[in-house]
Design a protein around this motif. Structure first.
Motif, PDB file in Angstrom:
ATOM      1  N   HIS A  43     -36.184  69.408 -29.479  1.00 28.15           N
ATOM      2  CA  HIS A  43     -35.434  70.450 -29.369  1.00 28.15           C
ATOM      3  C   HIS A  43     -35.440  71.818 -30.784  1.00 28.15           C
ATOM      4  N   LYS A  44     -36.061  71.896 -31.277  1.00 31.22           N
ATOM      5  CA  LYS A  44     -35.824  72.436 -32.001  1.00 31.22           C
ATOM      6  C   LYS A  44     -36.668  73.723 -32.113  1.00 31.22           C
ATOM      7  N   GLN A  45     -36.854  75.342 -32.859  1.00 29.40           N
ATOM      8  CA  GLN A  45     -37.036  76.153 -33.031  1.00 29.40           C
ATOM      9  C   GLN A  45     -37.665  75.951 -33.902  1.00 29.40           C
ATOM     10  N   PHE A  46     -38.891  76.479 -34.061  1.00 24.02           N
ATOM     11  CA  PHE A  46     -40.587  76.681 -34.976  1.00 24.02           C
ATOM     12  C   PHE A  46     -40.575  78.299 -35.158  1.00 24.02           C
ATOM     13  N   THR A  58     -39.554  74.077 -39.157  1.00 24.29           N
ATOM     14  CA  THR A  58     -37.968  74.708 -38.776  1.00 24.29           C
ATOM     15  C   THR A  58     -37.605  73.397 -39.546  1.00 24.29           C
ATOM     16  N   GLU A  59     -36.183  73.749 -39.736  1.00 21.06           N
ATOM     17  CA  GLU A  59     -35.681  72.911 -41.032  1.00 21.06           C
ATOM     18  C   GLU A  59     -35.643  71.339 -40.456  1.00 21.06           C
ATOM     19  N   GLY A  60     -35.703  70.567 -41.491  1.00 20.63           N
ATOM     20  CA  GLY A  60     -35.252  69.538 -41.460  1.00 20.63           C
ATOM     21  C   GLY A  60     -33.869  68.563 -41.890  1.00 20.63           C
ATOM     22  N   GLN A  65     -32.931  64.327 -46.797  1.00 18.11           N
ATOM     23  CA  GLN A  65     -32.775  64.372 -48.221  1.00 18.11           C
ATOM     24  C   GLN A  65     -31.857  63.196 -48.830  1.00 18.11           C
ATOM     25  N   HIS A  66     -30.723  62.621 -48.475  1.00 15.34           N
ATOM     26  CA  HIS A  66     -29.761  62.010 -48.507  1.00 15.34           C
ATOM     27  C   HIS A  66     -30.621  60.771 -49.128  1.00 15.34           C
ATOM     28  N   LEU A  67     -31.424  60.356 -48.140  1.00 14.65           N
ATOM     29  CA  LEU A  67     -32.076  59.209 -48.134  1.00 14.65           C
ATOM     30  C   LEU A  67     -32.800  59.224 -49.338  1.00 14.65           C
ATOM     31  N   PHE A  68     -33.789  60.224 -49.905  1.00 13.09           N
ATOM     32  CA  PHE A  68     -34.616  60.657 -51.122  1.00 13.09           C
ATOM     33  C   PHE A  68     -33.760  59.736 -52.195  1.00 13.09           C
ATOM     34  N   GLN A  69     -32.318  60.881 -51.797  1.00 12.96           N
ATOM     35  CA  GLN A  69     -31.522  60.897 -52.760  1.00 12.96           C
ATOM     36  C   GLN A  69     -31.252  59.227 -53.602  1.00 12.96           C
ATOM     37  N   GLU A  70     -30.841  58.774 -52.758  1.00  8.39           N
ATOM     38  CA  GLU A  70     -30.098  57.481 -52.130  1.00  8.39           C
ATOM     39  C   GLU A  70     -30.491  55.965 -52.444  1.00  8.39           C
ATOM     40  N   MET A  91     -37.155  72.763 -50.450  1.00  3.12           N
ATOM     41  CA  MET A  91     -37.805  72.614 -49.161  1.00  3.12           C
ATOM     42  C   MET A  91     -37.795  71.152 -48.450  1.00  3.12           C
ATOM     43  N   CYS A  92     -37.802  71.681 -47.077  1.00  2.12           N
ATOM     44  CA  CYS A  92     -37.534  70.233 -46.386  1.00  2.12           C
ATOM     45  C   CYS A  92     -37.750  70.250 -44.921  1.00  2.12           C
ATOM     46  N   HIS A  93     -38.864  70.651 -44.439  1.00  2.00           N
ATOM     47  CA  HIS A  93     -38.849  71.699 -43.050  1.00  2.00           C
ATOM     48  C   HIS A  93     -40.178  70.085 -42.168  1.00  2.00           C
ATOM     49  N   TYR A  94     -39.970  70.070 -40.848  1.00  2.00           N
ATOM     50  CA  TYR A  94     -40.824  70.041 -40.290  1.00  2.00           C
ATOM     51  C   TYR A  94     -41.830  70.857 -40.011  1.00  2.00           C
ATOM     52  N   SER A  95     -43.247  70.823 -39.635  1.00  2.00           N
ATOM     53  CA  SER A  95     -43.872  71.552 -39.751  1.00  2.00           C
ATOM     54  C   SER A  95     -45.359  71.200 -39.017  1.00  2.00           C
ATOM     55  N   LEU A  96     -45.993  71.846 -38.144  1.00  2.00           N
ATOM     56  CA  LEU A  96     -46.204  71.959 -37.103  1.00  2.00           C
ATOM     57  C   LEU A  96     -47.570  72.717 -37.606  1.00  2.00           C
ATOM     58  N   VAL A  97     -49.075  72.295 -37.655  1.00  2.00           N
ATOM     59  CA  VAL A  97     -49.850  73.621 -37.571  1.00  2.00           C
ATOM     60  C   VAL A  97     -50.708  74.009 -35.947  1.00  2.00           C
ATOM     61  N   THR A  98     -50.460  75.050 -36.269  1.00  2.00           N
ATOM     62  CA  THR A  98     -50.874  75.928 -35.421  1.00  2.00           C
ATOM     63  C   THR A  98     -52.030  76.609 -35.504  1.00  2.00           C
ATOM     64  N   THR A  99     -52.759  76.827 -36.354  1.00  2.00           N
ATOM     65  CA  THR A  99     -53.377  77.937 -36.884  1.00  2.00           C
ATOM     66  C   THR A  99     -54.517  78.013 -36.474  1.00  2.00           C
ATOM     67  N   PRO A 100     -55.783  78.424 -35.499  1.00  2.00           N
ATOM     68  CA  PRO A 100     -57.220  77.695 -35.297  1.00  2.00           C
ATOM     69  C   PRO A 100     -57.674  78.187 -36.219  1.00  2.00           C
ATOM     70  N   ALA A 101     -59.041  77.390 -36.389  1.00  2.00           N
ATOM     71  CA  ALA A 101     -59.808  77.004 -37.471  1.00  2.00           C
ATOM     72  C   ALA A 101     -60.710  78.374 -37.749  1.00  2.00           C
ATOM     73  N   ASP A 102     -60.648  79.296 -36.857  1.00  2.00           N
ATOM     74  CA  ASP A 102     -61.050  80.611 -37.181  1.00  2.00           C
ATOM     75  C   ASP A 102     -60.175  81.553 -37.421  1.00  2.00           C
ATOM     76  N   LYS A 103     -58.814  81.553 -37.671  1.00  2.00           N
ATOM     77  CA  LYS A 103     -57.858  82.775 -37.916  1.00  2.00           C
ATOM     78  C   LYS A 103     -57.136  82.532 -39.107  1.00  2.00           C
ATOM     79  N   LEU A 104     -57.943  81.127 -40.300  1.00  2.00           N
ATOM     80  CA  LEU A 104     -57.070  81.034 -41.840  1.00  2.00           C
ATOM     81  C   LEU A 104     -57.863  82.300 -42.556  1.00  2.00           C
ATOM     82  N   GLY A 105     -56.862  82.623 -43.560  1.00  2.00           N
ATOM     83  CA  GLY A 105     -57.205  83.411 -44.492  1.00  2.00           C
ATOM     84  C   GLY A 105     -58.093  82.885 -45.490  1.00  2.00           C
TER      85      GLY A 105
END
Length: 233
Positions: A43-46, A58-60, A65-70, A91-105
């Protein structure tokens, strides 16, 4: 916010990477209810964030973070020999790879570091069930470096600048094993509910396969939760 707990069958491996021995933690069965994290992300906006990550983020959850800290702080301090008294997250983000192989810098086609600070960590938590690959670690052939700290930074980036337009510059596509410029020195598979934690100055890359075709749907695509963990002095 989401309350998370460790899985009762959590299992960790304390590893090191190749010759220079960069520490690596591989934790399987990490959270008790990973499905809850996936349901939340649907339900999140990426959105695109910066020029380097080949996809959207999008924000995690703060509960993560609390789980790691505790539950993990002392374990991280011991394994990575961190100096300081506690941890925080830049940083604490959900990440989704969307860049096609031929578009990478250029910088997306080679391994990278997230920081030259050896006292800073990164984690990646695989939240996909498809065969989307894991994470690989590399050695830069010309310098022999497996990590780039403050002392190595200038020499490494100078060498890279010269290689960028040379005959061995990487062709379009995600890095996939050994190349003329880099040697793959370790890799971990992307297993559902597995977390990798490593120093941010280790040369690493997603291990996606050269001709990776992204799936932009977080329910079925290559979604992970990524953090940058900093030490509070």
């Amino acid at each position: 916010d989401m309350i998370l707990d460790l899985h009762r069958r959590i299992h960790n491996q304390k590893l090191t990477i190749a010759r220079e021995g960069g520490p690596l933690l591989v934790i399987d069965n990490f959270v008790a209810d990973p499905e809850k994290m996936i349901r939340r992300v649907l339900h999140k906006q990426f959105a695109t964030q910066g020029p380097y990550y080949p996809g959207v983020r999008t924000e995690g959850p703060l509960g993560y973070q609390h789980l790691f800290q505790e539950k993990l702080k002392d374990f991280l301090f011991e394994h990575f020999q961190l100096r300081g008294r506690s941890i925080m997250f830049s940083m604490c983000h959900y990440s989704l790879v969307t860049t096609p192989a031929d578009k990478l810098g250029f910088l997306q086609r080679i391994p990278h570091i997230d920081s030259s600070d050896g006292n800073a960590l990164a984690s990646v938590h695989y939240l996909f069930k498809g065969n989307w690959g894991g994470t690989a670690f590399y050695r830069h052939r010309q310098t022999g470096f497996e990590y780039i700290d403050h002392a190595r930074r200038e020499q490494y980036f100078k060498a890279l600048e010269a290689e960028k337009d040379g005959p061995n510059a990487p062709p379009p596509g995600y890095i996939d094993g050994d190349t003329a410029l880099f040697e793959q020195i370790g890799k971990q598979d992307g297993v559902f509910n597995r977390v990798l934690i490593y120093r941010r100055n280790s040369l690493h890359s997603g291990d996606l396969g050269k001709n990776f075709v992204p799936d932009p749907n977080p329910a079925t695509g290559r979604v992970s939760l990524n953090t940058f963990i900093d030490v509070v002095p």
